[in-house]
Scaffold this motif. Structure first.
Motif, PDB file in Angstrom:
ATOM      1  N   GLU B  82       0.619  -1.153   0.262  1.00 27.43           N
ATOM      2  CA  GLU B  82      -0.519  -0.194  -0.182  1.00 27.43           C
ATOM      3  C   GLU B  82       0.885   0.947   0.275  1.00 27.43           C
ATOM      4  O   GLU B  82       1.878   1.121   0.055  1.00 27.43           O
ATOM      5  CB  GLU B  82      -0.857   0.052   1.253  1.00 27.43           C
ATOM      6  CG  GLU B  82       0.070  -0.531   2.722  1.00 27.43           C
ATOM      7  CD  GLU B  82       0.594   0.858   3.514  1.00 27.43           C
ATOM      8  OE1 GLU B  82       0.192   2.155   3.017  1.00 27.43           O
ATOM      9  OE2 GLU B  82       1.667   1.068   3.632  1.00 27.43           O
ATOM     10  N   LEU B  83       0.414   2.262   0.295  1.00 21.79           N
ATOM     11  CA  LEU B  83       0.946   3.789  -0.488  1.00 21.79           C
ATOM     12  C   LEU B  83      -0.537   4.612   0.173  1.00 21.79           C
ATOM     13  O   LEU B  83      -1.046   4.906  -0.666  1.00 21.79           O
ATOM     14  CB  LEU B  83       1.618   4.306  -2.001  1.00 21.79           C
ATOM     15  CG  LEU B  83       2.205   5.189  -1.995  1.00 21.79           C
ATOM     16  CD1 LEU B  83       3.949   5.105  -1.542  1.00 21.79           C
ATOM     17  CD2 LEU B  83       2.440   5.027  -3.141  1.00 21.79           C
ATOM     18  N   SER B  97      -3.747  -6.746  -6.392  1.00 24.83           N
ATOM     19  CA  SER B  97      -2.637  -8.363  -6.158  1.00 24.83           C
ATOM     20  C   SER B  97      -2.871  -9.045  -4.886  1.00 24.83           C
ATOM     21  O   SER B  97      -2.814 -10.037  -4.266  1.00 24.83           O
ATOM     22  CB  SER B  97      -1.976  -9.319  -6.796  1.00 24.83           C
ATOM     23  OG  SER B  97      -0.986  -8.473  -6.030  1.00 24.83           O
ATOM     24  N   ASN B  98      -3.593  -7.984  -3.733  1.00 24.72           N
ATOM     25  CA  ASN B  98      -3.569  -7.865  -2.127  1.00 24.72           C
ATOM     26  C   ASN B  98      -4.742  -9.401  -2.014  1.00 24.72           C
ATOM     27  O   ASN B  98      -5.335  -8.423  -2.442  1.00 24.72           O
ATOM     28  CB  ASN B  98      -3.899  -7.607  -1.503  1.00 24.72           C
ATOM     29  CG  ASN B  98      -2.168  -6.265  -1.428  1.00 24.72           C
ATOM     30  OD1 ASN B  98      -1.135  -6.751  -2.448  1.00 24.72           O
ATOM     31  ND2 ASN B  98      -3.160  -5.105  -1.264  1.00 24.72           N
ATOM     32  N   PRO B  99      -4.463 -10.872  -1.346  1.00 25.14           N
ATOM     33  CA  PRO B  99      -5.441 -11.085  -0.614  1.00 25.14           C
ATOM     34  C   PRO B  99      -6.678 -10.632  -0.266  1.00 25.14           C
ATOM     35  O   PRO B  99      -5.935  -9.438   0.697  1.00 25.14           O
ATOM     36  CB  PRO B  99      -5.222 -12.307  -0.144  1.00 25.14           C
ATOM     37  CG  PRO B  99      -3.531 -12.172   0.532  1.00 25.14           C
ATOM     38  CD  PRO B  99      -3.127 -10.577  -1.194  1.00 25.14           C
ATOM     39  N   LEU B 102      -5.116  -9.301   3.208  1.00 21.08           N
ATOM     40  CA  LEU B 102      -4.433  -8.522   3.465  1.00 21.08           C
ATOM     41  C   LEU B 102      -5.262  -6.799   3.362  1.00 21.08           C
ATOM     42  O   LEU B 102      -4.621  -6.369   3.477  1.00 21.08           O
ATOM     43  CB  LEU B 102      -3.364  -8.427   1.936  1.00 21.08           C
ATOM     44  CG  LEU B 102      -2.103  -7.743   2.049  1.00 21.08           C
ATOM     45  CD1 LEU B 102      -1.198  -7.393   3.598  1.00 21.08           C
ATOM     46  CD2 LEU B 102      -1.178  -8.481   0.975  1.00 21.08           C
ATOM     47  N   GLN B 103      -6.430  -6.851   1.865  1.00 18.46           N
ATOM     48  CA  GLN B 103      -6.603  -5.345   1.892  1.00 18.46           C
ATOM     49  C   GLN B 103      -7.288  -5.109   3.565  1.00 18.46           C
ATOM     50  O   GLN B 103      -7.215  -4.187   3.566  1.00 18.46           O
ATOM     51  CB  GLN B 103      -7.314  -5.449   0.995  1.00 18.46           C
ATOM     52  CG  GLN B 103      -7.272  -6.380  -0.566  1.00 18.46           C
ATOM     53  CD  GLN B 103      -6.218  -5.066  -1.139  1.00 18.46           C
ATOM     54  OE1 GLN B 103      -6.149  -4.543  -0.740  1.00 18.46           O
ATOM     55  NE2 GLN B 103      -6.807  -5.162  -2.128  1.00 18.46           N
ATOM     56  N   LYS B 104      -7.964  -5.859   4.063  1.00 17.94           N
ATOM     57  CA  LYS B 104      -8.502  -5.851   5.041  1.00 17.94           C
ATOM     58  C   LYS B 104      -7.547  -5.082   6.360  1.00 17.94           C
ATOM     59  O   LYS B 104      -7.591  -3.943   6.344  1.00 17.94           O
ATOM     60  CB  LYS B 104      -9.083  -6.956   6.137  1.00 17.94           C
ATOM     61  CG  LYS B 104     -10.288  -7.300   4.917  1.00 17.94           C
ATOM     62  CD  LYS B 104     -10.769  -8.485   6.294  1.00 17.94           C
ATOM     63  CE  LYS B 104     -11.844  -9.346   5.764  1.00 17.94           C
ATOM     64  NZ  LYS B 104     -12.270 -10.286   5.999  1.00 17.94           N
ATOM     65  N   ASP B 299       0.909 -14.359   9.555  1.00 18.23           N
ATOM     66  CA  ASP B 299       1.678 -14.524   9.273  1.00 18.23           C
ATOM     67  C   ASP B 299       2.498 -13.508   8.255  1.00 18.23           C
ATOM     68  O   ASP B 299       3.663 -12.759   8.473  1.00 18.23           O
ATOM     69  CB  ASP B 299       1.567 -15.380   7.642  1.00 18.23           C
ATOM     70  CG  ASP B 299       2.955 -16.109   6.383  1.00 18.23           C
ATOM     71  OD1 ASP B 299       4.184 -16.237   7.638  1.00 18.23           O
ATOM     72  OD2 ASP B 299       2.197 -15.872   5.582  1.00 18.23           O
ATOM     73  N   LEU B 300       1.417 -12.123   8.068  1.00 14.73           N
ATOM     74  CA  LEU B 300       1.312 -10.644   7.192  1.00 14.73           C
ATOM     75  C   LEU B 300       2.077 -10.307   8.627  1.00 14.73           C
ATOM     76  O   LEU B 300       2.819  -9.459   8.183  1.00 14.73           O
ATOM     77  CB  LEU B 300       0.414 -10.531   7.332  1.00 14.73           C
ATOM     78  CG  LEU B 300       0.142  -9.631   6.308  1.00 14.73           C
ATOM     79  CD1 LEU B 300       0.579  -9.289   4.648  1.00 14.73           C
ATOM     80  CD2 LEU B 300      -1.720  -8.467   5.877  1.00 14.73           C
TER      81      LEU B 300
END
Lengths: 377, 503
Positions: B82-83, B97-99, B102-104, B299-300
């Motif tokens: 992200e930015l 392409s973020n799952p 990840l977007q959340k 994990d992230l």
């Protein structure tokens, strides 16, 4: 689509390649990322180095004036006095110790072709045959609202200024003054179109005899490879044939041409005979533009054979060909006279169909190509 | 290749952005409107290369950043998820392409950043309409390039960029200094009003004489130019260097943008820590993830806050120090009594359930930058708990070696490395050096030496702006050193004598 980043990126690449802003050369560092990739099987993992050229503008910064002063804070295990249990590789961080390897600029084949293409062209193309081969050509057929001043379209600009002034009611037929403003400006724009040019064939001949050392072979391979890269980029539908020779010559496939290791004596005439066969059987000169490139160390077996070569050139090859190029590497035994003989026979550099060049090291490949195919020949 | 166009969020993401935003607000976060845009990696990398603003002026260094980002992405070494940019409304780019998990997480992280931008004191002076200003900078520089030529303008930009760390990051927060011109005008001390016969009592002679002396001294001093050392070297050059109009415009743009980005560098640790704190809190308790997503999230998150060998991870340090501060204020571990304990065990056992942690971290977010944050909250217990150490390069072993695990050196080293954004403090001390119109800069030595090799090259850049001899005084290996460049040659003076002449 052409975007802002494209122009910034190409500007950066031009600087790195030393095409512009040469004074920045000192600030370029290679800064590779070195990373480990597991290779097939369970052997050791391979190291992959990705060149990441960087230009570091100088600044007043804190910095160790000798290496003893590099320090920092981190966290993790380990006793005082032990080395930092760093991860095995430096990761994405620029490594602190200056890298030893020289900078390699990463150029794609297409870019390479483009680079060469700005300075090279195929001379004396004639409209022959059934036009299978095409050249990229810029045709100024469009009009854009933006562009460089050199492409300013005067008429269109005034036409749109006229439209605007009529539409906005400024225009006075009794005093027809039209003053363009910035938004009225129109510029020519080009499109790349493929222009059919005729049929053409390139015949590459390479000496693979025993007198050619690995270094020499590497050089001529590189030269023909670059030549081929440029040609296939710039001209579509060019036929190519590859001939290797030692004392005898044969026509081979492209990948074999680049890979063969042979040895044996050198009879250059064998290659020329083969080329003449090719021309007679497959590429009649009335239908084809024929370009020949021959690379050798010039270490011919005998003076008699050299005479035969010159004879073949004069009688059969040159009348049929558009261009004959000869590139000579330095012989391992220092006995490469073919270049001299050619030069003497054709009074080179004359502006005839014969061009010859010495290729002594990698640096002279590009100059050689320019001699062969330099614009304006 | 790269297109900056609005790609509206899918309904799913839009709903998520709303509900995560609501959850964040409930927790007390207070952010600008945030516009999320889902973009592909090329666009995201390009935006990151432009430091978030797709409309920067043309310059090769964006291409350089992009090249690096594109390659590290292509080879799978790093990915930007992200930015987010500090504007009002705030724009955040999400990688397409973020799952979903990840977007959340990224959305929660972004809300943390935007809250920080909006409320942190050090961002209070930044221009929230920076997109517009960047665009206007870009068009001015394009216009100048059309008039002057790309090469020459670019060269000047490069010289200016060599100096763009010579700003005074605190100047937006200082009260403007009374105009120096005004101070110089006074030639006699002001007398208090008094009738004639009272005059010698109301305005005693000796007091007047002392004041006169003071004024004379000041006027004497004023011959020094600048009167006080000036830390905003770029401002000084703008005002006094013999630059043409277009050069001034370019230098002003470089300076403005340097000031705009300074607070982000000033609060890197705290800002990332704050955003990571909130994405972790929101995702695990306030707006919980689906049970099936938890492992992916962990994990992230572990990746974000991982130790990275010999580099301190700002995300990790930030989030841990915030949590540590929260815990201390939750457990009443503050105040004179707590601080007076020498024994770690006593400190550990000091437990008063004050539950002030939540409000404390909001206070930190409001007032602190990295330097003050670390100075105030990084203590001995934290250092030990997080196994911090100081390392140094050992030329014999050709390795970095742990030199200390003591609290003092660790904190000192850490603070040194972030003070003034880790840049040397350099000021203009004399704009008429040797009475020859030459420029003298002074490096205020604070324990760390300045890199000499680069300094020479930087002086050359400075020379192009000042057009007369340039000098920089600093300290190397305990000795005062003045480096000079006169347009053709470098010169180095070592020893005290030179510096006395300078001062």
């Amino acid at each position: 689509m052409y975007t802002k980043m494209d122009s910034d990126l190409s500007r950066f690449r031009k600087i790195v390649r030393g095409q512009v802003r040469k004074e920045l050369k000192n600030f370029i560092s290679s800064g590779d990322i070195i990373t480990q990739i597991p290779s097939q099987g369970n052997r050791k993992s391979q190291t992959l180095s990705i060149p990441l050229p960087q230009i570091n503008l100088p600044k007043f910064t804190h910095g160790p004036n000798n290496n003893n002063q590099q320090k920092g804070v981190a966290q993790g295990k380990g006793d005082v006095g032990k080395d930092v249990a760093s991860s095995d590789e430096p990761g994405g961080q620029a490594s602190q110790s200056p890298a030893d390897h020289a900078y390699e600029s990463e150029v794609t084949l297409d870019e390479l072709g483009q680079l060469l293409g700005e300075e090279l062209n195929l001379p004396r193309i004639e409209q022959k045959g059934n036009k299978t081969f095409e050249q990229k050509h810029r045709r100024y057929s469009g009009v854009l609202n933006q562009g460089p001043e050199s492409l300013h379209h005067f008429t269109r600009t005034y036409r749109s200024a006229l439209k605007r002034s009529i539409a906005s009611g400024i225009y006075d037929p009794k005093n027809p003054v039209v003053v363009p403003i910035k938004d009225d400006k129109k510029y020519r724009s080009f499109q790349a179109v493929n222009q059919p040019l005729g049929s053409a064939v390139m015949i590459y001949m390479m000496d693979v005899s025993g007198s050619m050392g690995d270094k020499q072979k590497e050089l001529v391979r590189l030269t023909s490879f670059w030549l081929d890269t440029w040609l296939t980029h710039s001209y579509k539908g060019v036929e190519r044939r590859f001939i290797i020779h030692d004392a005898t010559a044969k026509v081979v496939a492209e990948d074999l041409f680049y890979r063969t290791r042979e040895s044996g004596g050198t009879l250059i005439s064998s290659a020329y005979k083969k080329a003449i066969d090719l021309i007679n059987n497959e590429f009649p000169p009335q239908d084809w533009n024929i370009y020949l490139f021959h690379f050798s160390d010039g270490d011919n077996w005998s003076q008699n054979d050299t005479q035969l070569c010159l004879q073949l050139l004069d009688s059969s090859i040159l009348p049929a060909a558009n261009l004959f190029c000869y590139g000579q590497t330095e012989s391992r035994y220092g006995s490469g006279y073919f270049l001299k003989d050619l030069t003497k026979h054709y009074q080179l550099p004359a502006s005839g169909k014969v061009v010859a060049s010495q290729i002594s090291d990698q640096g002279s490949i590009i100059p050689a190509l320019k001699t062969f195919l330099g614009s304006g020949r | 290749m790269t297109k900056f166009h609005k790609q509206s969020l899918s309904p799913e993401l839009r709903d998520l952005a709303c509900s995560i935003g609501e959850a964040a607000k409930k927790e007390g976060l207070d952010f600008f409107d945030t516009i999320f845009e889902v973009v592909d990696h090329e666009t995201l990398n390009a935006a990151a290369a432009y430091h978030g603003f797709p409309n920067r002026y043309p310059h090769w260094r964006w291409g350089m950043h992009y090249d690096r980002l594109a390659k590290t992405y292509r080879y799978g070494l790093s990915t930007i998820y992200e930015l987010v940019i500090n504007t009002n409304p705030s724009y955040a780019y999400l990688l397409d392409s973020n799952p979903l998990v990840l977007q959340k997480t990224v959305m929660a992280h972004v809300y943390g950043h935007v809250d920080f931008f909006k409320n942190n004191y050090w961002f209070s002076k930044t221009n929230r309409k920076m997109l517009d200003q960047m665009a206007s900078h870009a068009s001015s520089i394009r216009k100048i390039q059309e008039d002057i030529g790309q090469e020459e303008v670019e060269r000047f930009i490069d010289y200016s960029l060599s100096l763009d760390n010579l700003i005074d990051i605190h100047s937006p927060f200082k009260r403007p200094v009374v105009s120096e011109a005004g101070e110089g005008q006074v030639t006699h001390p002001a007398k208090l009003q008094a009738k004639k016969y009272m005059d010698s009592y109301v305005n005693p002679k000796d007091v007047l004489a002392a004041k006169q002396q003071e004024i004379d001294n000041f006027r004497q001093q004023k011959k020094h130019f600048p009167v006080r050392p000036e830390r905003d070297v770029l401002q000084f050059l703008l005002a006094h260097a013999p630059l043409s109009e277009w050069q001034k415009k370019v230098l002003d743009i470089i300076r403005t943008e340097a000031y705009y980005f300074a607070p982000q560098a000033q609060t890197k640790i705290l800002n990332e820590g704050w955003a990571s704190y909130w994405h972790s809190k929101i995702m695990t308790s306030v707006h919980p993830l689906e049970p099936s997503e938890i492992v992916d999230f962990c994990d992230l998150h572990a990746g974000v806050v991982a130790e990275s060998g010999h580099n301190l991870n700002p995300y990790r340090l930030g989030i841990e120090l915030l949590r540590y501060a929260k815990k201390r204020w939750d457990e009443g571990k503050f105040g004179i009594k707590y601080l007076s304990y020498d024994d770690p065990k006593q400190r550990r056992d000091h437990l008063i359930p004050t539950q002030l942690g939540a409000s404390k971290i909001f206070e930190i977010r409001k007032w602190h930058n990295d330097v003050t944050f670390i100075d105030e909250f990084l203590d001995e217990d934290f250092c030990h708990e997080h196994k911090m150490f100081v390392y140094q390069y050992d030329p014999k072993q050709k390795k970095r070696v742990i030199t200390s695990r003591d609290f003092g050196p660790i904190k000192q080293q850490l603070l040194d490395s972030i003070t003034n954004l880790g840049q040397p403090i350099i000021e203009v001390t004399d704009g008429n050096y040797k009475n020859r119109g030459e420029l003298l800069l002074c490096h205020r030595f604070a324990g760390e030496e300045r890199s000499m090799e680069q300094a020479k090259q930087t002086l050359e850049a400075l020379y192009h702006l000042w057009s007369r001899g340039v000098h920089i005084a600093s300290q190397v290996a305990g000795k005062k050193v003045v480096l000079s460049f006169d347009g053709s040659e470098h010169h180095q003076d070592i020893g005290d004598a030179v510096v006395q002449e300078a001062s």
